[in-house]
Design an enzyme around this catalytic site. Structure first.
Site, PDB file in Angstrom:
ATOM      1  N   GLU A 176      25.619  15.638 -25.009  1.00 13.96           N
ATOM      2  CA  GLU A 176      26.482  16.830 -25.073  1.00 13.96           C
ATOM      3  C   GLU A 176      27.545  16.682 -26.166  1.00 13.96           C
ATOM      4  O   GLU A 176      28.755  16.652 -25.907  1.00 13.96           O
ATOM      5  CB  GLU A 176      27.154  17.080 -23.717  1.00 13.96           C
ATOM      6  CG  GLU A 176      26.163  17.495 -22.647  1.00 13.96           C
ATOM      7  CD  GLU A 176      26.803  17.978 -21.357  1.00 13.96           C
ATOM      8  OE1 GLU A 176      27.971  17.627 -21.110  1.00 13.96           O
ATOM      9  OE2 GLU A 176      26.145  18.691 -20.608  1.00 13.96           O
ATOM     10  N   GLU A 369      19.037  17.892 -18.641  1.00 17.87           N
ATOM     11  CA  GLU A 369      19.927  17.948 -17.476  1.00 17.87           C
ATOM     12  C   GLU A 369      19.880  19.354 -16.907  1.00 17.87           C
ATOM     13  O   GLU A 369      20.092  20.330 -17.633  1.00 17.87           O
ATOM     14  CB  GLU A 369      21.386  17.650 -17.849  1.00 17.87           C
ATOM     15  CG  GLU A 369      21.681  16.220 -18.158  1.00 17.87           C
ATOM     16  CD  GLU A 369      23.171  15.954 -18.383  1.00 17.87           C
ATOM     17  OE1 GLU A 369      24.009  16.623 -17.741  1.00 17.87           O
ATOM     18  OE2 GLU A 369      23.481  15.084 -19.207  1.00 17.87           O
TER      19      GLU A 369
HETATM   20  C1  BG6 Z   1      27.027  17.001 -18.100  1.00 15.33           C
HETATM   21  C2  BG6 Z   1      27.073  15.552 -18.396  1.00 15.33           C
HETATM   22  O1  BG6 Z   1      28.229  17.519 -18.574  1.00 15.33           O
HETATM   23  O2  BG6 Z   1      26.983  17.464 -16.817  1.00 15.33           O
HETATM   24  C3  BG6 Z   1      26.939  14.649 -17.195  1.00 15.33           C
HETATM   25  O3  BG6 Z   1      26.189  15.163 -19.410  1.00 15.33           O
HETATM   26  C4  BG6 Z   1      27.589  15.310 -16.007  1.00 15.33           C
HETATM   27  O4  BG6 Z   1      27.463  13.403 -17.510  1.00 15.33           O
HETATM   28  C5  BG6 Z   1      26.850  16.601 -15.700  1.00 15.33           C
HETATM   29  O5  BG6 Z   1      27.646  14.498 -14.866  1.00 15.33           O
HETATM   30  C6  BG6 Z   1      27.334  17.338 -14.473  1.00 15.33           C
HETATM   31  O6  BG6 Z   1      28.706  17.540 -14.538  1.00 15.33           O
HETATM   32  P1  BG6 Z   1      29.705  17.031 -13.434  1.00 15.33           P
HETATM   33  O7  BG6 Z   1      31.008  17.193 -14.025  1.00 15.33           O
HETATM   34  O8  BG6 Z   1      29.489  17.905 -12.259  1.00 15.33           O
HETATM   35  O9  BG6 Z   1      29.347  15.608 -13.149  1.00 15.33           O
END
Ligand code: BG6
Length: 472
Positions: A176, A369
């Protein structure tokens, strides 16, 4: 979809723990506490040194993947996954970042992990830098403020390429990369003083990161011509809140800011709007002719992205709910349901994102993701009925299939975030759970670390089995 990569994803600082084991050095995220200081430190507004003396640092133990990786990989294989996206902790390989020789114990851990994955038929997808900067490099150079970081990052990446070239085909340079706009400490180890030009610091650091990414693409192609290097964006389009041209323009501007990174990493050129923008903001960047050539000659091989939610933009936000719960900002979209943390749930938005990225860059995509952060309850008989997560994932998977079949968009794989429960990046909570695999650990760091299978674990196993049998 036979050679499609069906996986799970995680990041070193969110799962591994063992933060000083085998000579690992401290990294930026080890300095990011749970609790009320977290956001101010993550966004670079408060120095990490000013955190409360009794602060709790969830990355230090995380879910102890470092010592549980065999058990966890076996569980991934039981689901039927054929891919796992994980990151390497830079400070396991170069504890301060500055050493001239890598730390063998750190390399050995990833050798063992890769062997375990390959023995289970699981393709590794490796993020070289997932919100990760050794503290030694922050101390020496102010992190990515300095051009020196390019050579340090190159040294680290080349060490990985040389060591793991027979085992890894897919590499991602920076997780990201656009997170640097919103959370520069999380994204790039930057703390920015109130009297500094914040965007100058951020865009300079982003430039060095993108040059570093192009440079290691060059190095990777020479070391392992079969391997591929991916850029990685926190995706999710900004919709205009209304058809008012002011809102449409606002959304366009927000999308341009986000696309800035892929424009450079995918097409090799700075977008034109930056010229006037940099001038008007007093931003003067150190960018050389050699940098521009490198960016042009070595664009990324594929584009990976995360997708959790879409965003909405409104020019005049008076009276509108701006509490989106997400670093990417915007306003609340009244047409969408939201997660317990306020993130907008928008499966169709994924089709829109995949089409926009493909239309703009024509490079293979990988969704690395996607998932739902939610509070899970363990029943007395040790079950976790996470039907809300199943519904979220099923809706997004249906959209992916439509997008691939009806729009012809090439997607190399899908790695669900986060396969196993881990520490939330934004909140530092364990209770914001994403996994198919539950880990007995709470927000205060208490719990047995025992792993349990959620309903979603069994659901995804059945989903993949059906996919496999249809393909045969
Ligand atoms: C993304 C990241 O921003 O989203 C992860 O690459 C992160 O590291 C994921 O964990 C989910 O976001 P969060 O803040 O709910 O953990």
């Amino acid at each position: 979809m036979t050679d499609f990569l069906w996986g799970g994803a995680s990041a070193a600082n969110q799962v591994e723990g063992a933060y000083l084991t085998d000579d690992r050095g401290l990294s930026n995220i080890d300095l990011l506490p749970h609790g009320e200081d977290r956001l101010a430190i993550a966004s670079g507004q408060k120095p990490y040194q000013a955190a409360a003396a009794d602060a709790f640092y969830p990355s230090h133990e995380a879910v102890d993947f470092y010592h549980h990786y065999k058990e966890d990989v076996a569980l991934m294989a039981e689901i039927g996954l054929n891919a796992y996206r994980f990151s390497i902790a830079w400070s396991r390989i170069y504890p301060t970042g500055l050493e001239s020789e890598p730390n063998e114990a750190g390399l050995k851990f990833y050798d063992n992990l890769l062997d375990e994955l390959l023995a289970h038929g699981i393709e590794p997808i490796v993020t070289i830098c997932h919100f990760d900067v050794p503290k030694g490099l922050m101390d020496a150079y102010g992190s990515w403020r300095s051009r020196e970081m390019i050579a340090q990052y190159e040294k680290y990446a080349v060490t990985l390429f040389e060591r793991f070239k027979s085992k890894v085909k897919y590499w991602i340079s920076f997780n990201e990369i656009n997170m640097i706009l919103h959370k520069p400490f999380t994204g790039a180890g930057l703390t920015i003083a109130d009297d500094e030009n914040r965007m100058q610091v951020i865009y300079q650091a982003a430039h060095y990161e993108m040059v570093a990414s192009a440079l290691i693409t060059k190095r990777l192609h020479a070391i392992d011509p079969q391997a591929k290097l991916g850029a990685m964006l926190a995706a999710g389009g900004y919709y205009p809140y209304s058809a008012n041209p002011e809102d449409v323009r606002q959304a366009q501007r927000a999308n341009q800011e986000n696309n800035f990174f892929l424009d450079i990493q995918g097409r090799g050129e700075y977008p034109r709007w930056t010229e006037h923008y940099f001038d008007s903001e007093g931003i003067v960047l150190d960018r050389s002719e050699a940098d521009f050539n490198l960016l042009k000659e070595y664009p990324c091989d594929f584009i990976s992205f995360s997708y959790y939610a879409s965003r909405a933009s409104k020019a005049d936000t008076t009276g509108v709910d701006t509490n989106t719960g997400n670093a990417a900002g915007g306003v609340v979209n009244p047409y969408l349901k939201r997660s317990e943390w306020g993130w907008m749930i928008d499966p169709l938005g994924l089709r829109i994102v995949m089409n926009s990225i493909w239309d703009r860059y024509q490079k293979p995509l990988m969704l690395v993701e996607n998932g739902l952060g939610a509070k899970d309850l363990v029943t007395v008989d040790g079950k976790i009925h996470d039907d809300y997560r199943i519904a979220y994932l099923q809706a997004h998977l249906d959209v992916i299939e439509e997008t691939m079949v009806e729009d012809g968009i090439p997607l190399l794989g899908y790695t669900m975030w986060s396969v196993i429960d881990l520490v939330s990046s934004s909140s530092g909570q364990m209770s914001k759970r994403y996994g198919f695999i539950y880990v007995d650990r709470d927000d205060a760091g208490q719990g047995s670390m025992r792993r349990l299978k959620k309903d979603s674990f069994h659901w995804f196993k059945a989903y993949l089995a059906e996919k496999k049998s249809k393909a045969e």
